[in-house]
Motif scaffolding. Sequence first.
Motif, PDB file in Angstrom:
ATOM      1  N   LEU A 193      34.331  42.405  28.347  1.00  0.00           N
ATOM      2  CA  LEU A 193      35.455  41.860  27.595  1.00  0.00           C
ATOM      3  C   LEU A 193      36.776  42.000  28.358  1.00  0.00           C
ATOM      4  CD1 LEU A 193      36.439  40.628  24.928  1.00  0.00           C
ATOM      5  CD2 LEU A 193      36.619  42.937  24.023  1.00  0.00           C
ATOM      6  N   LYS A 194      37.068  43.198  28.797  1.00  0.00           N
ATOM      7  CA  LYS A 194      38.363  43.479  29.413  1.00  0.00           C
ATOM      8  C   LYS A 194      38.223  43.453  30.933  1.00  0.00           C
ATOM      9  CE  LYS A 194      39.960  46.052  25.405  1.00  0.00           C
ATOM     10  NZ  LYS A 194      39.881  44.900  24.594  1.00  0.00           N
ATOM     11  N   MET A 195      38.753  42.370  31.540  1.00  0.00           N
ATOM     12  CA  MET A 195      38.653  42.181  32.986  1.00  0.00           C
ATOM     13  C   MET A 195      39.948  41.599  33.533  1.00  0.00           C
ATOM     14  SD  MET A 195      34.921  40.462  33.402  1.00  0.00           S
ATOM     15  CE  MET A 195      35.363  39.099  32.328  1.00  0.00           C
ATOM     16  N   GLY A 226      37.183  38.409  29.200  1.00  0.00           N
ATOM     17  CA  GLY A 226      35.903  37.956  28.670  1.00  0.00           C
ATOM     18  C   GLY A 226      36.035  37.026  27.483  1.00  0.00           C
ATOM     19  N   MET A 227      37.042  37.228  26.670  1.00  0.00           N
ATOM     20  CA  MET A 227      37.227  36.370  25.502  1.00  0.00           C
ATOM     21  C   MET A 227      37.517  34.933  25.938  1.00  0.00           C
ATOM     22  SD  MET A 227      36.806  37.133  22.285  1.00  0.00           S
ATOM     23  CE  MET A 227      37.228  38.847  22.069  1.00  0.00           C
ATOM     24  N   GLU A 265      37.403  46.164  15.943  1.00  0.00           N
ATOM     25  CA  GLU A 265      36.808  45.203  15.026  1.00  0.00           C
ATOM     26  C   GLU A 265      37.263  43.778  15.333  1.00  0.00           C
ATOM     27  OE1 GLU A 265      36.499  44.224  10.258  1.00  0.00           O
ATOM     28  OE2 GLU A 265      37.041  46.247  10.903  1.00  0.00           O
ATOM     29  N   GLN A 266      38.534  43.620  15.732  1.00  0.00           N
ATOM     30  CA  GLN A 266      39.049  42.277  16.008  1.00  0.00           C
ATOM     31  C   GLN A 266      38.337  41.651  17.213  1.00  0.00           C
ATOM     32  OE1 GLN A 266      41.158  40.854  13.688  1.00  0.00           O
ATOM     33  NE2 GLN A 266      40.416  39.066  14.775  1.00  0.00           N
ATOM     34  N   ASP A 267      37.987  42.457  18.222  1.00  0.00           N
ATOM     35  CA  ASP A 267      37.237  41.932  19.368  1.00  0.00           C
ATOM     36  C   ASP A 267      35.858  41.452  18.924  1.00  0.00           C
ATOM     37  OD1 ASP A 267      39.293  42.421  21.179  1.00  0.00           O
ATOM     38  OD2 ASP A 267      38.491  44.369  21.793  1.00  0.00           O
ATOM     39  N   LEU A 268      35.229  42.218  18.059  1.00  0.00           N
ATOM     40  CA  LEU A 268      33.915  41.855  17.528  1.00  0.00           C
ATOM     41  C   LEU A 268      34.009  40.546  16.732  1.00  0.00           C
ATOM     42  CD1 LEU A 268      30.912  42.782  16.967  1.00  0.00           C
ATOM     43  CD2 LEU A 268      31.828  43.857  14.912  1.00  0.00           C
ATOM     44  N   VAL A 269      34.968  40.475  15.824  1.00  0.00           N
ATOM     45  CA  VAL A 269      35.154  39.288  14.988  1.00  0.00           C
ATOM     46  C   VAL A 269      35.469  38.068  15.850  1.00  0.00           C
ATOM     47  CG1 VAL A 269      36.671  38.236  13.243  1.00  0.00           C
ATOM     48  CG2 VAL A 269      35.831  40.576  12.926  1.00  0.00           C
ATOM     49  N   ASN A 270      36.409  38.217  16.787  1.00  0.00           N
ATOM     50  CA  ASN A 270      36.783  37.086  17.648  1.00  0.00           C
ATOM     51  C   ASN A 270      35.599  36.611  18.485  1.00  0.00           C
ATOM     52  OD1 ASN A 270      39.394  37.190  16.678  1.00  0.00           O
ATOM     53  ND2 ASN A 270      40.214  38.276  18.453  1.00  0.00           N
ATOM     54  N   SER A 271      34.807  37.542  18.994  1.00  0.00           N
ATOM     55  CA  SER A 271      33.647  37.174  19.811  1.00  0.00           C
ATOM     56  C   SER A 271      32.668  36.328  19.015  1.00  0.00           C
ATOM     57  CB  SER A 271      32.937  38.427  20.342  1.00  0.00           C
ATOM     58  OG  SER A 271      33.755  39.121  21.248  1.00  0.00           O
ATOM     59  N   TYR A 272      32.358  36.761  17.802  1.00  0.00           N
ATOM     60  CA  TYR A 272      31.424  35.983  16.980  1.00  0.00           C
ATOM     61  C   TYR A 272      32.018  34.655  16.540  1.00  0.00           C
ATOM     62  CZ  TYR A 272      27.641  39.303  16.977  1.00  0.00           C
ATOM     63  OH  TYR A 272      26.595  40.094  17.372  1.00  0.00           O
ATOM     64  N   GLN A 273      33.326  34.618  16.267  1.00  0.00           N
ATOM     65  CA  GLN A 273      33.953  33.350  15.899  1.00  0.00           C
ATOM     66  C   GLN A 273      33.891  32.343  17.046  1.00  0.00           C
ATOM     67  OE1 GLN A 273      37.851  34.591  14.516  1.00  0.00           O
ATOM     68  NE2 GLN A 273      37.162  34.626  12.393  1.00  0.00           N
ATOM     69  N   GLY A 283      31.425  32.245  19.170  1.00  0.00           N
ATOM     70  CA  GLY A 283      30.037  31.857  19.394  1.00  0.00           C
ATOM     71  C   GLY A 283      29.205  32.786  20.250  1.00  0.00           C
ATOM     72  N   VAL A 284      29.653  34.032  20.434  1.00  0.00           N
ATOM     73  CA  VAL A 284      28.845  34.971  21.222  1.00  0.00           C
ATOM     74  C   VAL A 284      27.470  35.131  20.567  1.00  0.00           C
ATOM     75  CG1 VAL A 284      29.445  37.198  20.124  1.00  0.00           C
ATOM     76  CG2 VAL A 284      29.051  37.094  22.583  1.00  0.00           C
ATOM     77  N   ASN A 285      26.440  35.326  21.384  1.00  0.00           N
ATOM     78  CA  ASN A 285      25.086  35.483  20.854  1.00  0.00           C
ATOM     79  C   ASN A 285      24.774  36.917  20.460  1.00  0.00           C
ATOM     80  OD1 ASN A 285      25.037  33.104  22.976  1.00  0.00           O
ATOM     81  ND2 ASN A 285      23.536  32.682  21.382  1.00  0.00           N
ATOM     82  N   ALA A 286      25.430  37.876  21.098  1.00  0.00           N
ATOM     83  CA  ALA A 286      25.250  39.291  20.757  1.00  0.00           C
ATOM     84  C   ALA A 286      26.450  40.067  21.276  1.00  0.00           C
ATOM     85  CB  ALA A 286      23.956  39.835  21.372  1.00  0.00           C
ATOM     86  N   TYR A 287      26.731  41.175  20.617  1.00  0.00           N
ATOM     87  CA  TYR A 287      27.863  42.028  20.981  1.00  0.00           C
ATOM     88  C   TYR A 287      27.326  43.444  21.083  1.00  0.00           C
ATOM     89  CZ  TYR A 287      32.734  43.733  20.855  1.00  0.00           C
ATOM     90  OH  TYR A 287      33.960  44.301  21.151  1.00  0.00           O
ATOM     91  N   VAL A 288      27.366  44.008  22.288  1.00  0.00           N
ATOM     92  CA  VAL A 288      26.810  45.330  22.528  1.00  0.00           C
ATOM     93  C   VAL A 288      27.927  46.243  23.027  1.00  0.00           C
ATOM     94  CG1 VAL A 288      25.151  46.662  23.899  1.00  0.00           C
ATOM     95  CG2 VAL A 288      24.564  44.354  23.116  1.00  0.00           C
ATOM     96  N   VAL A 289      28.138  47.359  22.331  1.00  0.00           N
ATOM     97  CA  VAL A 289      29.121  48.338  22.785  1.00  0.00           C
ATOM     98  C   VAL A 289      28.428  49.248  23.790  1.00  0.00           C
ATOM     99  CG1 VAL A 289      30.647  50.232  22.111  1.00  0.00           C
ATOM    100  CG2 VAL A 289      30.413  48.226  20.626  1.00  0.00           C
TER     101      VAL A 289
END
Length: 155
Positions: free
Chosen positions: A67-69, A74-75, A101-109, A111-117
């Motif tokens: 995400l952070k690069m 990544g967003m 939480e906002q990174d998770l929400v934005n990623s799914y909005q 169209g990310v297929n999966a979000y892994v911490v």
Amino acid sequence: MKSIKRILLVEDSQRDAELALDALAGNHLANEVVHVRDGADALDYLYKRGQFASRPDGQPALVLLDLKMPKVDGMEVLRQIKGDPALKTIPVVMMTSSREEQDLVNSYQLGVNAYVVKPVKFHEFVDAVKQVGAFWAVINEPPPGTLQRSESARS
């Protein structure tokens, strides 16, 4: 075991990239892993421009995206992939240390297929990469247009 042909690993942390590469190689989950260190290089790879203009045809079967690069985060890479009809079917897994939480929400909005911490502990991180890789390599059916070993057997 079915093996996906190519994974694009977009990770600026050399340590995390090496761990991910070792985990994927250790389980023979990809024939090729292309590692780039920032979002600009990831987009150049996907669009076959710049240093990647002469790369082989075909898109990766999976993008593992930090995400952070630097340069392009990544967003924004995710936004461009999922907003482009030619790229949007490529599965993208966000692998990040962000628990926001906002990174998770934005990623799914977007169209990310999966979000892994990313786990902090070494062995947990390696296990997480192996599990993600195994799912996409063994269980998931990749989209048309990605290269698979089984496709070359059909040609």
